[in-house]
Structure formats: structure tokens, C-alpha cells
Design a protein around this motif. Structure first.
Motif, short mmCIF file in Angstrom:
data_model
loop_
_atom_site.label_atom_id
_atom_site.label_comp_id
_atom_site.label_asym_id
_atom_site.label_seq_id
_atom_site.Cartn_x
_atom_site.Cartn_y
_atom_site.Cartn_z
N SER A 407 0.87 -1.17 0.00
CA SER A 407 0.00 0.00 0.00
C SER A 407 0.91 1.23 0.00
CB SER A 407 -0.89 -0.04 1.25
OG SER A 407 -1.63 1.13 1.34
N GLN A 408 0.76 2.04 -1.03
CA GLN A 408 1.70 3.15 -1.29
C GLN A 408 1.83 4.15 -0.16
OE1 GLN A 408 1.56 5.53 -4.61
NE2 GLN A 408 0.63 4.06 -5.97
N GLY A 409 2.93 4.83 -0.13
CA GLY A 409 3.13 5.92 0.81
C GLY A 409 4.35 5.69 1.67
N VAL A 410 4.93 6.78 2.16
CA VAL A 410 6.09 6.67 3.05
C VAL A 410 5.58 6.87 4.47
CG1 VAL A 410 8.23 7.82 3.73
CG2 VAL A 410 7.71 7.46 1.31
N ALA A 411 6.07 6.06 5.41
CA ALA A 411 5.62 6.20 6.79
C ALA A 411 6.81 6.08 7.71
CB ALA A 411 4.61 5.12 7.12
N VAL A 412 6.73 6.81 8.83
CA VAL A 412 7.78 6.70 9.83
C VAL A 412 7.10 6.73 11.20
CG1 VAL A 412 8.23 9.20 9.81
CG2 VAL A 412 10.00 7.64 10.57
N GLY A 413 7.59 5.90 12.11
CA GLY A 413 6.99 5.89 13.45
C GLY A 413 7.62 4.84 14.33
N GLN A 414 7.16 4.79 15.58
CA GLN A 414 7.66 3.83 16.56
C GLN A 414 7.02 2.46 16.28
OE1 GLN A 414 9.25 5.17 19.73
NE2 GLN A 414 9.47 6.95 18.39
N VAL A 566 -2.16 4.90 13.09
CA VAL A 566 -1.27 3.94 12.46
C VAL A 566 -0.62 4.59 11.25
CG1 VAL A 566 -1.06 1.65 11.51
CG2 VAL A 566 -2.87 2.17 13.09
N ALA A 567 0.68 4.84 11.40
CA ALA A 567 1.38 5.49 10.30
C ALA A 567 1.64 4.47 9.20
CB ALA A 567 2.68 6.08 10.81
N GLY A 568 1.98 3.23 9.58
CA GLY A 568 2.30 2.23 8.56
C GLY A 568 2.25 0.82 9.11
N LEU A 587 -7.73 1.83 3.28
CA LEU A 587 -7.62 2.82 4.35
C LEU A 587 -6.53 3.84 4.08
CD1 LEU A 587 -7.99 0.58 7.51
CD2 LEU A 587 -9.66 2.19 6.60
N GLY A 588 -5.75 3.58 3.04
CA GLY A 588 -4.65 4.50 2.70
C GLY A 588 -3.51 4.44 3.69
N ILE A 589 -3.33 3.29 4.34
CA ILE A 589 -2.19 3.16 5.28
C ILE A 589 -1.02 2.54 4.52
CG2 ILE A 589 -1.38 2.08 7.42
CD1 ILE A 589 -4.30 1.91 8.32
N PRO A 590 0.12 3.21 4.48
CA PRO A 590 1.26 2.63 3.78
C PRO A 590 1.61 1.27 4.40
CG PRO A 590 1.71 4.91 4.38
CD PRO A 590 0.44 4.53 5.05
N ALA A 591 1.89 0.29 3.55
CA ALA A 591 2.18 -1.05 4.09
C ALA A 591 3.24 -1.76 3.27
CB ALA A 591 0.90 -1.88 4.13
N VAL A 592 4.12 -2.45 4.00
CA VAL A 592 5.09 -3.34 3.36
C VAL A 592 4.86 -4.72 3.94
CG1 VAL A 592 7.55 -3.91 3.16
CG2 VAL A 592 6.81 -1.53 2.98
N VAL A 593 4.65 -5.70 3.09
CA VAL A 593 4.39 -7.06 3.59
C VAL A 593 5.51 -7.99 3.12
CG1 VAL A 593 1.89 -6.71 3.64
CG2 VAL A 593 2.93 -7.68 1.60
N GLY A 594 5.55 -9.17 3.72
CA GLY A 594 6.55 -10.17 3.30
C GLY A 594 7.97 -9.71 3.55
N LEU A 609 11.17 3.21 9.26
CA LEU A 609 10.80 4.02 8.10
C LEU A 609 10.43 3.05 6.98
CD1 LEU A 609 10.93 6.69 6.37
CD2 LEU A 609 13.36 6.24 6.11
N LEU A 610 9.33 3.25 6.34
CA LEU A 610 9.00 2.34 5.24
C LEU A 610 8.40 3.06 4.05
CD1 LEU A 610 5.68 1.70 5.17
CD2 LEU A 610 6.24 0.34 7.15
N ASN A 611 8.58 2.42 2.89
CA ASN A 611 8.03 2.96 1.65
C ASN A 611 7.11 1.91 1.04
OD1 ASN A 611 7.48 3.86 -0.92
ND2 ASN A 611 9.56 4.62 -1.30
N GLY A 612 5.81 2.16 1.12
CA GLY A 612 4.81 1.19 0.67
C GLY A 612 4.75 1.04 -0.83
N LEU A 613 5.45 1.89 -1.56
CA LEU A 613 5.46 1.76 -3.01
C LEU A 613 6.55 0.77 -3.45
CD1 LEU A 613 4.42 2.84 -5.78
CD2 LEU A 613 6.28 4.49 -5.68
N THR A 614 7.74 0.96 -2.85
CA THR A 614 8.87 0.14 -3.29
C THR A 614 9.08 -1.09 -2.43
OG1 THR A 614 10.34 1.38 -1.86
CG2 THR A 614 10.09 2.20 -4.11
N GLY A 615 8.46 -1.13 -1.25
CA GLY A 615 8.68 -2.26 -0.35
C GLY A 615 9.91 -2.08 0.52
N GLU A 616 10.59 -0.95 0.42
CA GLU A 616 11.78 -0.74 1.24
C GLU A 616 11.39 -0.38 2.66
OE1 GLU A 616 14.81 1.46 -1.82
OE2 GLU A 616 12.94 2.46 -1.32
#
Ligand code: PEP
Ligand code: MG
Length: 965
Positions: A407-414, A566-568, A587-594, A609-616
Motif C-alpha cells: 500500500s503506497q506511501g512513506v511512513a515513519v513511526g515507533q 497507524v502510520a504504517g 484505508l490508505g495506510i502505507p504497508a510493506v508485507v513479506g 521508516l517504510l516505503n509502501g510503493l517500493t517495499g523498502e
């Protein structure tokens, strides 16, 4: 079915002894043209093997295996001996039912006669005056012991006697012979041994009518240190005493049965048809098969109806349509035929046509109706086996962490790390009732919370998931399995967990990845109940901004999340098509799975820190990385906006090299939008959609209407149309193709249309007629050999002879390595090549493009694929022909400069990518791309090509990576 009529009954007969009686009966059979004289010997031999006395003054004389040849016609004749005949062992026979059957029909006679075993009828029989009296006694239905083919089931998959008994119970219940309390009060511990592998169990509670169900397991299982395969489940009435019952069982399962008799019984046991039940079939029209949402609709539609309604895929192994787990376990795929049967004289029977209509209409999903589906073989469900755990052999020790962008988007949080909870509970209990009550309460509580979640769900998708969860908690099969386990002295948490796991594993083992993912839903809802049963509460989530880290994301986890906090989301396992990914996107929450198990080692509170577009993702990112990521997101957003604003500008590189950017269309809806998004033409019209949306082959006129819509939307822009590319893994329901072991290597694309020139010609005619005056470009898919190209052109020439077109180009797709390697030979004849990198990569690297484990390794930037593209472009240009790329690679940011550098003239991409691709090209220098391509061709691996390209882009464009700081 054997019929007994009045003239089959011979009243007032007399015989001195058993031998006389048998001779008399044999005589009747001969006169009635049922047997020859030789049958008498068979009757005598059979009687010598074991008596045919049944009880209540009734015997059923019949021949042996050896006397079968003496049978002329199947039939039964009854002799009435009012004075009685001594049948040995102090038994007197007043009614002898002589049976002449070659098949297993004598079981039906037994069914009829078992009524007599239920009651004291001996005197009535003796005193009978008319044939009517006798028939009335035999047909005394309410007390008859029912045994017929609807009560016989084989191939059952049970792991113990309890489970087998459950299946028997289902059969009895489906016929309304027993009610709910029957199973609960059944004592399987008191099973009676009948013969090797065959046991009987008696139940006498909640019996509506005495009956016998026979269930045969697919495998022999251990029971009481002996073996068990077939269970004879008897719904017993107080009037049916043990001794009489034993007599019946002796007749059915006596140890001295001949091999043939056994075979007959086995044959009978194998009969699975349910002829008396109304039956209707329907083809699954849902693209993703009967997955959780449509199945839930179906369950909700039928669960309140009286009477059973069952369904099977392709007519075998019926399951209750009231059970969601059963429906999902069917693994019904698009195009498969569902057979529904409904219990006679019930609401279910009345509702059957409505049910069929609802399935046809997609059960809440938008579908195209299908009328016929003989093209698709039943997908065989894989045997349940041990799950293999794969290791990724290619993870480099110092690789930068990467998952799948869900799920696209950059997120940062604890980080808030939620690891799977293990629950402690006792395995056995002495108080079954208390366990059942506990279970009931836990289920009720979870149901209430689900209902609340459905009401407050922020999105329709979320509400749908919880509706499916609710249905799982109502699933009669699941509940009855659990109750059965509790009956066997297991605790509620043990029984619940065991049954949930068992069902989830079955779903996971199915071929369909979407259905396998539904196992997750089952475990999700299962855990909630289990937590309550173990006195645990679900983990509380903080109310300030955080990144949720979990092994896997349960749909309800996402739905419980408050997107304000929930940032990500970061998970160890999972795929982009999972429910959780869908909900995260909604929900528009950036997500990286797997992202791998190591993410679970992160301490709560660690920054991620995560980037839901690239999976990084980065654990403990440095401040500049965070700032960079935020800036990156902002610049991506700005880039996207700018790209859209400038979408109508051509894609001309900084050094004035023009690349045509066209659109891939697989749906008419997209044709209009394409022009607004900046498409300079259609680079790939996937004409399959025209064929898929109809339930029979569309004729020329029908096709013309659809094609015209595309040509009109594109005005004078060129339209590259690919001729029908079905077959193999993309079947057309109404086009019969035999089952193939390797569909991707089978009758696909042009291989199919060359074998169906009628279809091919009609499509070509429709295309040519629909595009008069327009820039039509026809291409053939899956060309591997020059002969195929030549043959396709001959057919096209035939069509053009009657339908000339003055603005036509003819080309071919380069999807098969042989075509790319032989580009030199094709180039003189074609007007253009269009490279289908999806298939070209799959065939070059020999990796199934949809493979769940391997597909990530099928990278189109592999130097082998690039060399094939290079070869294609080289010879095309040598002959003055143009080359396009219409596979997914054409929209891959890292691939675009390489493709440009290789000299590709056109990129055809999906609708939303058009502005971005054009914008990227406008920021590139063609000359630098050429040197990048030269280096890429010399690389060893796809990874090094990507590294090269990333490096190139970081110097040439403002599109960095999270790792750059
Ligand atoms: C391809 O193979 O790259 C292609 C464009 O065709 P499809 O994806 O439709 O098979
Ligand atoms: Mg293809």
C-alpha cells in the motif's frame, strides 16, 4: 428399483420343510421367467452357507455367486406359508421372499423388509388373508428401518471414528431421520465389530425414524487397536432390539459372505448418486471463483431454509451449501460447474432456482454470465500433505531489507510489535456441558463485537470481511465438529483450535491462492474465540502514531486500526493480494508485507521508516534518511501531479528523441480515459475482453460494435490490436480445449486461432470492417516459428481480399525466445514488432509468470532478456521497422532508460502509468540511455542491471531511494 406388486405375492402356499419351500419358490421364479431351473441349486447352496432367516417369520432365500447364470431377469417373488415352514434353529418362516438379482438390488429388498424387524408382525403375517394385507405389513413405513443410496457415502476423509460418525450423522440428518441431539448422545466407544474394517455404532436419541447410514473412509484408520474403514451408523428405536438388529447386520455383513456379495455391498457403498433430490447446475462466473465474499452471500441465502441444500464441483463430493468452510474447501474456480441438490419437499428445494440465479448473477460481484463451460477441466484439488517451508536461496547476507510494497506511501513511526500469542489450556475435561457453554459464550461475544465492527466499518471492503467472519462463526459443520470433539472429552479451547486449524489447512492446501488466503480469515476469527476461551484479551494498541509490526496481518487487525494513529504496517509474511493488503490500501495506510521474520525481532518503540510503493524499509533510520523519505514522498506526489498536468506533451528526451507512449487496453472503459491521460495511441488492445464478456462466441457484428468504440475513442491515433490470445491458462468457457499438462506451452494465442480459422477470420473481418479509414495495426500473439507467421498472414490475406483496408500495418508480438532470436528472419516481412516482456521473460528464464514463489525472480531486466530485445530492435531497424514494448517492463522506472537505450520506439503501458512514463522520458538523455544499455547488456545478473540503472537514475533524475542518505 425393485418393485413389489400384488401379483408378486403367492398366497396360501404350503411346504413340508425348507427344501420343499425352496423348490416351490424356485418353481415360481422359473414360471415367472426370472430364473432357469438351475437356480434351485443356488438357493440350496446359499441356505447351506448360512440361513437366510431374517426375523419375524420372514426369510429371504437367494442364490449364490455360482447360480448367477441361472438368473434371466431381476425380480422378487413372495410365498406366503400360513402354516409355517421350519427354517432351522427353531425359526418358522411364514413369508419367504425369493430374490433373483444379479446386481446389488437385494439391499433394497432388505430395506423394505427391515420394517418387519421393527415390529411384532409375525402373527399378522401368518394370519394375512390377502396380498394387500401382506403389502400393507411390508410397507408399514413409519417404523421401517431406512437404508437407501442417499444414506451411503464413500471417499470420506476422516481421521477417527468420531469424524466418520459425524459424516454418517450428516447423511441421516439430511434425510430428516435424526435431529440435532443424535450426534451429541452417540457413544462411539461402544462400537460393535461386524467384520474386518467394518464397525457399527448405535444411537437412540433424537431418532425421527430408524435408519442406517453407511460411510466408508478413504483410508483405513486405527480404532481400538484394530482397523476401521466402514462405519454402519444406526439410528435405533427402542423397538429395534439388539438381537434383531444383529440379525440384520449379519445379513448385510456376515463374515461368510461370498467375495461377490462383498463386492456387491462395496458397489452399493460406492453409489453416491442422490436421485430423489432436485438437482440443478450452474457455472461459476466469478473471476476469482467462489471465494469468501460470494460464498458468504450464498450461505446467508440458504442457511435459514428448512432442509439440506448441497453443492459439489462437477458433481462429485457434495457438501452443505450452508457451511462457509465447506464452500471454500470446494475450491470452485471460475468456469467450473457447480451442482446443487436440495432435499425433497423442503424450503431449500423451493429456493433452488433462486439460488441458481443468484450464483449466475455473481453473488454480489459483477460478473459476465456464462452459459456453457465444457472447456475447463475440473481443477483437481491437491492432496492434503505436509506444507513445505521454503528458504530463499538468494538472500545476500548484507542485502538491504526489502519486502513487497502493498500500500503506497512513506511512513515513519515507533514500532509496535505484535508477535503471535500462544495460548495455554487443558486438553481434556470431564464436564462436556460446561465446555460447550463456555464455547457458546465466547462465540456469542465475538459475534457481538463483529456486528459492532460491521456497523462502524469505515469501508465497504472491511464490512464485507467481517460479514464473512460472522458467517464462519455460524458454520454448522465447524460448530458440529467442535461439539463432537467436546463430546469426546476435549476442552472447548482444544476442540476449537483443533477444528479451526484442520479446516484452515484444507483451505491452504487448495490450488487457488485466493481461497488459501481465506485460511487466514479463519485463523483470525478463530484466535478471537480462542483468546476469550483462555481468558485473554486481544493486545491493546497505542493511541499515538506508530508502525504496526506483525508476523502476518489479520484483516481484523487492519480494520481495528485507527488510521489517525497507524502510520504504517510492516509484516514478516504476506502477499500484495491478501485481504490485509487490500484493506490497508482502502484505508490508505502505507504497508510493506513479506519483509521476513527478522522484523519481529525489533523492540517495541524502535523507529521504522517504510516505503509502501517500493517495499523498502529501514529500522532505526537516521534523521537525514527520514527527512529524505518525507521529501521523497512529497516530490513523488509533486512529480505525479506535474506528470498529469503535462500528460498531453509528447515524450521527447532532453536530446530530442521521440518515444511514442501508448496505452494497453483490456477493458473498453479505459479507451476514453487513455486520451486524457496522454496516450498517443493504443499499443496493445487485448481483444480477449471482447470474447470473455460474452457467454458464446461473439459474431462479427457483435465484435464490430466493441472494436468501433475503441477506434472512435482514439480518433485518428494508431490502434495496435492483438488477435485473440486465449487458451492455455486463459480459457474461454465456451471454447473446448483439452486438458494440457503445460498450458503455457500449449495451444495458446496464434496456435489456437490457426487451429480455429473460422474464429480467426471472423475476428479479422470484424477488425478490418470496424476500422475503415482508421490507423489499424494488427499483430499476432505467441508467434514462435516463421510458418506460423506465414499461415496467419495467409488467413489475413483471405479476409483482406473481401475487405480491403488502406491504412493497415501487420506485425507480431515477440514473446517467445525463438522469435526474438530469429528476428532477422521475421523483420523483412513484418511492419513492426511488439515485445511482450511478460511472456518473453517467462519463457527465457523458464519461470511461470504467476508462480507464487518464483515469479519475483522472473525479472525482465535479466541480461538474457535484454539481449533478445537488443537483437529484435537491431534487425527491425535494419529493415526500417519499428519496435514497441507492451509488457509490464515498459512502465518499470528502472527499465525505461535501458529500453530507450536499446532503441525501442514505443512503450505501451497501463492507463495510470502514461503520464509518469512520459514525464520520465522527458527527463532523460537518449545518448546516456544508450551507454547505459550497452553496460546493461554486458551485466551478469538482473540485480546488477538494476543497480546500474538506479545509479543512473540517481544522477539523472530526482527520484531517489530511501537508502540514499
Ligand atoms: C506480454 O506477454 O508481455 C504481453 C503483453 O501479453 P500478455 O501479458 O497479455 O500475455
Ligand atoms: Mg503475452
Amino acid at each position: 428399483m425393485l418393485a413389489l406388486t400384488l401379483d408378486h405375492i403367492f398366497l396360501q402356499q404350503h411346504a413340508e420343510n425348507k427344501a420343499d419351500a425352496l423348490a416351490l419358490l424356485a418353481d415360481i421364479l422359473v414360471k415367472e421367467n426370472l430364473t432357469t431351473d438351475d437356480y434351485l441349486q443356488g438357493l440350496l447352496d446359499r441356505e447351506n452357507q448360512s440361513t437366510t432367516y431374517l426375523g419375524q417369520g420372514i426369510a429371504i432365500p437367494h442364490g449364490t455367486q455360482n447360480s448367477q447364470d441361472a438368473i434371466l431377469n431381476t425380480g422378487v417373488r413372495i410365498a406366503h406359508f400360513p402354516k409355517g415352514v421350519d427354517w432351522g434353529n427353531d425359526n418358522t418362516v411364514y413369508l419367504a421372499v425369493a430374490i433373483a438379482t444379479k446386481s446389488d438390488e437385494h439391499l433394497q429388498v432388505l430395506q423394505l423388509l427391515t420394517s418387519a424387524l421393527n415390529k411384532e408382525v409375525k402373527d399378522d403375517i401368518r394370519q394375512a388373508k390377502t396380498a394387500d394385507d401382506i403389502l400393507a405389513i411390508l410397507n408399514a413405513m413409519p417404523e421401517s428401518l431406512v437404508l437407501h443410496e442417499n444414506l451411503i457415502q464413500t471417499g470420506v476423509k476422516a481421521s477417527d471414528l468420531d469424524e466418520l460418525a459425524y459424516h454418517g450423522y450428516q447423511l441421516l440428518k439430511a434425510q430428516n431421520l435424526v435431529s440435532a441431539g443424535f450426534l451429541t448422545n452417540l457413544s462411539t466407544k461402544k462400537a460393535i465389530f461386524l467384520q474386518p474394517n467394518v464397525w457399527a455404532v448405535l444411537g437412540d436419541t433424537a431418532v425421527n425414524q430408524p435408519a442406517v447410514a453407511i460411510v466408508k473412509n478413504s483410508q483405513v484408520i486405527d480404532f481400538n487397536q484394530q482397523k476401521l474403514q466402514t462405519l454402519v451408523l444406526i439410528a435405533n428405536h427402542s423397538s429395534l432390539d439388539q438381537q434383531k438388529l444383529q440379525q440384520l447386520l449379519d445379513v448385510l455383513f456376515q463374515s461368510d459372505l461370498t467375495t461377490d456379495d462383498r463386492r456387491k455391498i462395496a458397489g452399493q457403498i460406492q453409489a453416491k448418486t442422490i436421485p430423489d433430490w432436485q438437482k440443478q447446475t450452474v457455472v461459476v462466473p466469478n473471476q476469482h471463483g467462489l471465494h469468501a465474499r460470494p460464498a458468504t452471500q450464498l450461505v446467508n441465502m440458504v442457511k435459514g431454509l428448512s432442509g439440506e441444500i448441497k453443492v459439489a464441483v462437477d458433481g462429485v463430493n457434495f457438501v452443505s451449501a450452508k457451511s462457509l468452510t465447506n464452500l471454500l474447501a470446494l475450491g470452485a474456480n471460475y468456469g467450473q460447474t457447480l451442482t446443487f441438490i436440495a432435499e425433497p419437499n423442503s424450503e431449500s428445494e423451493q429456493a433452488l432456482p433462486k439460488v441458481i440465479r443468484a450464483v449466475k448473477q455473481g453473488l454480489g460481484e459483477t460478473v459476465e454470465p456464462i452459459v456453457q463451460s465444457n472447456a475447463i477441466d475440473a481443477t483437481s484439488q491437491s492432496e492434503i500433505g505436509e506444507n513445505l517451508t521454503w528458504v530463499d536461496p538468494f538472500v545476500m547476507p548484507n542485502a538491504k531489507p526489502k519486502g513487497i510494497g502493498a500500500s503506497q506511501g512513506v511512513a515513519v513511526g515507533q514500532a509496535v510489535v505484535i508477535t503471535p500469542k500462544t495460548y495455554a489450556y487443558q486438553q481434556t475435561s470431564n464436564d462436556n456441558q460446561a465446555e460447550k457453554t463456555k464455547l457458546q459464550q465466547a462465540i456469542e461475544q465475538v459475534k457481538q463485537s463483529l456486528e459492532k465492527l460491521i456497523k462502524t466499518a469505515q469501508k465497504k471492503e472491511i464490512a464485507e470481511i467481517f460479514t464473512a467472519h460472522l458467517a464462519l462463526l455460524d458454520d454448522p459443520k465447524l460448530l458440529s465438529d467442535v461439539n463432537q470433539k467436546i463430546e469426546n472429552n476435549f476442552t472447548a479451547p482444544y476442540a476449537w483450535h483443533h477444528c479451526i486449524e484442520q479446516t484452515a489447512k484444507v483451505q491452504e492446501s487448495l490450488n487457488n491462492p485466493l481461497l488459501a488466503e481465506r485460511a487466514m480469515d479463519l485463523r483470525d476469527v478463530g484466535d478471537k474465540v480462542l483468546a476469550l476461551l483462555c481468558g485473554e484479551n486481544l493486545a491493546e494498541l497505542p493511541t499515538d502514531s506508530y508502525i504496526l509490526v506483525k508476523h502476518d496481518l489479520m484483516p481484523s487487525d487492519v480494520a481495528r486500526l485507527d488510521s489517525r494513529y497507524v502510520a504504517g504496517i510492516l509484516t514478516a509474511v504476506g502477499g500484495a493480494s491478501s485481504h490485509s493488503a487490500i484493506v490497508a490500501r482502502a484505508l490508505g495506510i502505507p504497508a510493506v508485507v513479506g519483509a521476513g521474520a527478522q522484523v519481529l525481532q525489533v523492540d517495541r518503540g524502535t523507529q521504522i521508516l517504510l516505503n509502501g510503493l517500493t517495499g523498502e524499509f529501514v529500522i532505526n533510520p537516521k534523521q537525514p534518511q527520514i527527512e529524505h523519505a518525507i521529501a521523497l514522498q512529497q516530490s513523488q506526489q509533486q512529480f505525479a501531479k506535474l506528470a498529469l498536468d503535462t500528460a498531453q506533451q509528447p515524450a521527447i528526451t532532453l536530446d530530442k528523441h521521440h518515444i511514442e507512449v501508448a496505452v494497453n487496453i483490456g477493458d473498453l472503459k479505459h479507451a476514453k480515459d487513455a486520451v486524457t491521460k496522454g496516450a498517443e495511441g493504443v499499443g496493445l488492445l487485448r481483444t480477449e475482453f471482447v470474447f470473455m464478456k460474452h457467454n458464446t462466441m461473439p459474431d462479427v457484428q457483435t465484435q464490430i460494435l466493441d472494436y468501433k468504440k475503441v477506434f472512435e475513442a482514439m480518433a485518428d491515433r494508431p490502434v495496435v490490436v492483438r488477435t485473440l490470445d486465449v487458451g492455455g491458462d486463459k480459457p474461454l468457457p465456451y471454447l473446448v480445449i483439452n486438458h494440457e499438462e503445460n498450458p503455457f506451452l500449449g495451444v495458446r494465442g496464434v496456435r489456437l486461432t490457426l487451429r480455429r480459422p473460422d474464429i480467426f477470420k471472423e475476428q479479422l473481418t470484424a477488425l478490418v470492417q470496424a476500422s475503415q479509414g482508421k490507423d489499424l495495426r494488427i499483430m499476432f500473439p505467441m508467434i514462435a516459428r516463421l510458418e506460423e507467421w506465414q499461415k496467419a498472414c495467409t488467413i489475413l490475406d483471405d479476409v483482406l481480399a473481401n475487405n480491403p483496408h488502406d491504412k493497415l500495418q501487420v506485425g507480431m508480438m515477440i514473446e517467445v525466445p525463438s522469435a526474438a532470436i530469429m528476428a532477422e528472419k521475421f523483420a523483412p516481412y513484418v511492419d513492426f514488432f511488439s515485445i511482450g516482456t511478460n511472456d518473453l521473460t517467462q519463457y527465457t528464464l523458464a519461470i511461470d509468470r504467476g508462480h507464487p514463489v518464483l515469479s519475483a525472480e522472473a525479472d525482465g531486466l535479466h541480461p538474457s532478456v535484454l539481449r533478445l530485445i537488443d537483437n529484435t530492435v537491431k534487425y527491425a531497424h535494419k529493415h526500417g521497422k519499428w519496435v514497441g514494448v507492451c509488457g509490464e517492463l515498459g512502465a518499470d522506472t528502472e527499465a525505461i532508460p535501458v529500453l530507450l537505450g536499446l532503441g525501442v520506439d514505443e512503450l505501451s503501458v497501463s492507463l495510470n502509468q502514461i503520464p509518469l512514463v512520459k514525464m520520465q522520458i522527458r527527463n532523460l538523455s537518449y545518448q546516456s540511455c544508450q551507454s547505459l544499455a550497452t553496460q546493461a547488456l554486458a551485466c551478469d545478473t538482473a540485480t546488477s542491471v538494476r543497480a546500474l540503472s538506479q545509479d543512473f537514475l540517481s544522477h539523472h533524475q530526482q527520484q531517489g531511494s530511501l537508502y540514499e542518505q
